[in-house]
Design an enzyme around this catalytic site. Structure first.
Site, PDB file in Angstrom:
ATOM      1  N   ASN A   9       0.858  -1.186   0.000  1.00  0.00           N
ATOM      2  CA  ASN A   9       0.000   0.000   0.000  1.00  0.00           C
ATOM      3  C   ASN A   9       0.895   1.237   0.000  1.00  0.00           C
ATOM      4  O   ASN A   9       1.516   1.558   1.014  1.00  0.00           O
ATOM      5  CB  ASN A   9      -0.910  -0.018   1.236  1.00  0.00           C
ATOM      6  CG  ASN A   9      -1.768   1.230   1.340  1.00  0.00           C
ATOM      7  OD1 ASN A   9      -1.929   1.979   0.381  1.00  0.00           O
ATOM      8  ND2 ASN A   9      -2.324   1.455   2.518  1.00  0.00           N
ATOM      9  N   TRP A  10       0.950   1.928  -1.136  1.00  0.00           N
ATOM     10  CA  TRP A  10       1.836   3.083  -1.250  1.00  0.00           C
ATOM     11  C   TRP A  10       1.264   4.333  -0.594  1.00  0.00           C
ATOM     12  O   TRP A  10       1.939   5.352  -0.509  1.00  0.00           O
ATOM     13  CB  TRP A  10       2.148   3.361  -2.725  1.00  0.00           C
ATOM     14  CG  TRP A  10       2.908   2.276  -3.409  1.00  0.00           C
ATOM     15  CD1 TRP A  10       3.322   1.088  -2.867  1.00  0.00           C
ATOM     16  CD2 TRP A  10       3.345   2.255  -4.771  1.00  0.00           C
ATOM     17  NE1 TRP A  10       3.989   0.338  -3.805  1.00  0.00           N
ATOM     18  CE2 TRP A  10       4.019   1.027  -4.988  1.00  0.00           C
ATOM     19  CE3 TRP A  10       3.230   3.145  -5.831  1.00  0.00           C
ATOM     20  CZ2 TRP A  10       4.568   0.678  -6.223  1.00  0.00           C
ATOM     21  CZ3 TRP A  10       3.782   2.806  -7.063  1.00  0.00           C
ATOM     22  CH2 TRP A  10       4.447   1.593  -7.247  1.00  0.00           C
ATOM     23  N   LYS A  11       0.011   4.262  -0.177  1.00  0.00           N
ATOM     24  CA  LYS A  11      -0.672   5.388   0.468  1.00  0.00           C
ATOM     25  C   LYS A  11      -0.540   6.645  -0.417  1.00  0.00           C
ATOM     26  O   LYS A  11      -0.565   6.536  -1.634  1.00  0.00           O
ATOM     27  CB  LYS A  11      -0.149   5.599   1.888  1.00  0.00           C
ATOM     28  CG  LYS A  11      -0.281   4.333   2.737  1.00  0.00           C
ATOM     29  CD  LYS A  11      -0.021   4.585   4.199  1.00  0.00           C
ATOM     30  CE  LYS A  11      -0.189   3.302   5.007  1.00  0.00           C
ATOM     31  NZ  LYS A  11      -0.071   3.551   6.458  1.00  0.00           N
ATOM     32  N   HIS A  99      -9.401   0.546   5.152  1.00  0.00           N
ATOM     33  CA  HIS A  99      -8.144   0.816   5.839  1.00  0.00           C
ATOM     34  C   HIS A  99      -8.408   1.716   7.047  1.00  0.00           C
ATOM     35  O   HIS A  99      -9.294   2.564   7.025  1.00  0.00           O
ATOM     36  CB  HIS A  99      -7.155   1.484   4.874  1.00  0.00           C
ATOM     37  CG  HIS A  99      -5.753   1.561   5.410  1.00  0.00           C
ATOM     38  ND1 HIS A  99      -5.363   2.508   6.323  1.00  0.00           N
ATOM     39  CD2 HIS A  99      -4.663   0.795   5.172  1.00  0.00           C
ATOM     40  CE1 HIS A  99      -4.083   2.333   6.614  1.00  0.00           C
ATOM     41  NE2 HIS A  99      -3.635   1.297   5.932  1.00  0.00           N
ATOM     42  N   GLU A 101      -6.983   4.221   8.122  1.00  0.00           N
ATOM     43  CA  GLU A 101      -6.903   5.654   7.833  1.00  0.00           C
ATOM     44  C   GLU A 101      -8.182   6.146   7.176  1.00  0.00           C
ATOM     45  O   GLU A 101      -8.621   7.276   7.411  1.00  0.00           O
ATOM     46  CB  GLU A 101      -5.680   5.926   6.949  1.00  0.00           C
ATOM     47  CG  GLU A 101      -4.384   5.717   7.707  1.00  0.00           C
ATOM     48  CD  GLU A 101      -3.167   5.516   6.828  1.00  0.00           C
ATOM     49  OE1 GLU A 101      -2.078   5.287   7.388  1.00  0.00           O
ATOM     50  OE2 GLU A 101      -3.291   5.572   5.588  1.00  0.00           O
ATOM     51  N   GLU A 171      -5.053  -5.385  10.643  1.00  0.00           N
ATOM     52  CA  GLU A 171      -4.071  -4.334  10.886  1.00  0.00           C
ATOM     53  C   GLU A 171      -4.358  -3.681  12.233  1.00  0.00           C
ATOM     54  O   GLU A 171      -5.220  -2.807  12.325  1.00  0.00           O
ATOM     55  CB  GLU A 171      -4.110  -3.286   9.765  1.00  0.00           C
ATOM     56  CG  GLU A 171      -5.536  -2.879   9.339  1.00  0.00           C
ATOM     57  CD  GLU A 171      -5.555  -1.562   8.581  1.00  0.00           C
ATOM     58  OE1 GLU A 171      -4.529  -1.192   8.012  1.00  0.00           O
ATOM     59  OE2 GLU A 171      -6.603  -0.905   8.590  1.00  0.00           O
ATOM     60  N   GLY A 177       2.499   2.656  11.409  1.00  0.00           N
ATOM     61  CA  GLY A 177       3.239   3.904  11.322  1.00  0.00           C
ATOM     62  C   GLY A 177       3.676   4.458  12.672  1.00  0.00           C
ATOM     63  O   GLY A 177       4.056   5.622  12.775  1.00  0.00           O
ATOM     64  N   SER A 217       3.303  -2.115  10.363  1.00  0.00           N
ATOM     65  CA  SER A 217       4.760  -2.027  10.518  1.00  0.00           C
ATOM     66  C   SER A 217       5.463  -3.333  10.154  1.00  0.00           C
ATOM     67  O   SER A 217       6.495  -3.686  10.731  1.00  0.00           O
ATOM     68  CB  SER A 217       5.138  -1.601  11.941  1.00  0.00           C
ATOM     69  OG  SER A 217       4.617  -0.318  12.230  1.00  0.00           O
TER      70      SER A 217
END
Length: 256
Positions: A9-11, A99, A101, A171, A177, A217
């Site tokens: 996942n490159w976000k 996700h 986020e 997750e 992060g 992570s």
């Protein structure tokens, strides 16, 4: 036997040119060290999807392309959103939904994630559906119940005829992060509970075929420990997927 998966996942990272370069570097790395026993997925930002999919097609690169989000309506006055057909048209075959986020920053609910999963599966795109608990839930010791409740809501009414076409990513939010990482035992505890819940919902055969990834992570130094666990079928990788060498190292670990 479930095939392992490593999904990056490159976000909100990488411009169009940077994304193409990273995809090319990954293609070269995977061709030099094939990992046919692992499904590899890269999920760049929306504006980079076409470029990354172009690398995949031109190089016949051994990875699939996924999006980071989708909207469940086919079209209409939904400014800023992207439909399943739009994703298919630019070469996406997977899509991350739910996700932490998206849930935390943008207020997405389990109902939203359920609608997205249904729309994606109807369009032939594989959902990578995320779940996980915040720190306060973990510290209260109710993390298993919390995640199981998410799974039940996120899968409500889903019809899964091919279990390889639906992926769950556990997750723990407190390990994303932050530099903190759940132990392999932590991951197995929750992933095992997810598997039992899937058995209750879909039956043993289907549940046995659904892959459950760990995300939070994950990096080359610790991924092997997670992969050793019975109910962990791979990793959903954040920061480590932004460098071809580190991402490839994780793929090679999964192929061992």
């Amino acid at each position: 036997m479930r095939k392992r998966m490593i999904a990056g996942n490159w976000k909100m990272n990488k411009t169009y040119a940077e994304a193409v370069t990273l995809a090319q570097d990954l293609s070269v790395a995977l061709k030099e060290n094939p990992a046919d026993s692992v499904d590899v997925v890269v999920c760049p930002p929306m504006v980079d999807l076409k470029g990354v999919a172009g690398v995949r097609e031109f190089d016949n690169a051994p990875f699939e392309v996924g999006a980071q989000n989708v909207y469940w309506e086919a079209s209409g006055a939904y400014t800023g959103e992207t439909s399943c057909d739009m994703l298919t048209a630019v070469g996406a075959t997977y899509c991350i939904i739910g996700h932490s986020e998206r849930r935390g920053y943008f207020g997405e609910t389990d109902e939203d994630i359920n609608k997205k999963a249904k729309a994606l599966m109807a369009a032939g795109i594989v959902p990578i559906s995320c779940c996980g608990e915040p720190l306060e839930v973990r510290e209260a010791g109710t993390h298993v119940e919390f995640v199981v409740d998410q799974i039940k809501k996120d899968t409500e009414g889903l019809e899964i005829t091919d279990p390889s076409k639906y992926v769950i990513a556990y997750e723990p939010i407190w390990a994303i992060g932050t530099g903190k990482t759940a132990t392999a035992e932590d991951a197995q505890e929750v992933c095992g509970a997810i598997r039992k819940t899937l058995v209750e919902i879909f039956g043993q055969e289907t549940a046995d075929g659904i892959r459950v990834l760990y995300g939070g992570s994950a990096k080359p130094e610790n991924v092997a420990g997670f992969l050793d666990k019975e109910d962990v079928d791979g990793a959903r990788v954040g920061g480590a997927s932004l460098v071809a060498d580190s991402f490839n190292a994780m793929i090679q670990k999964a192929a061992e």
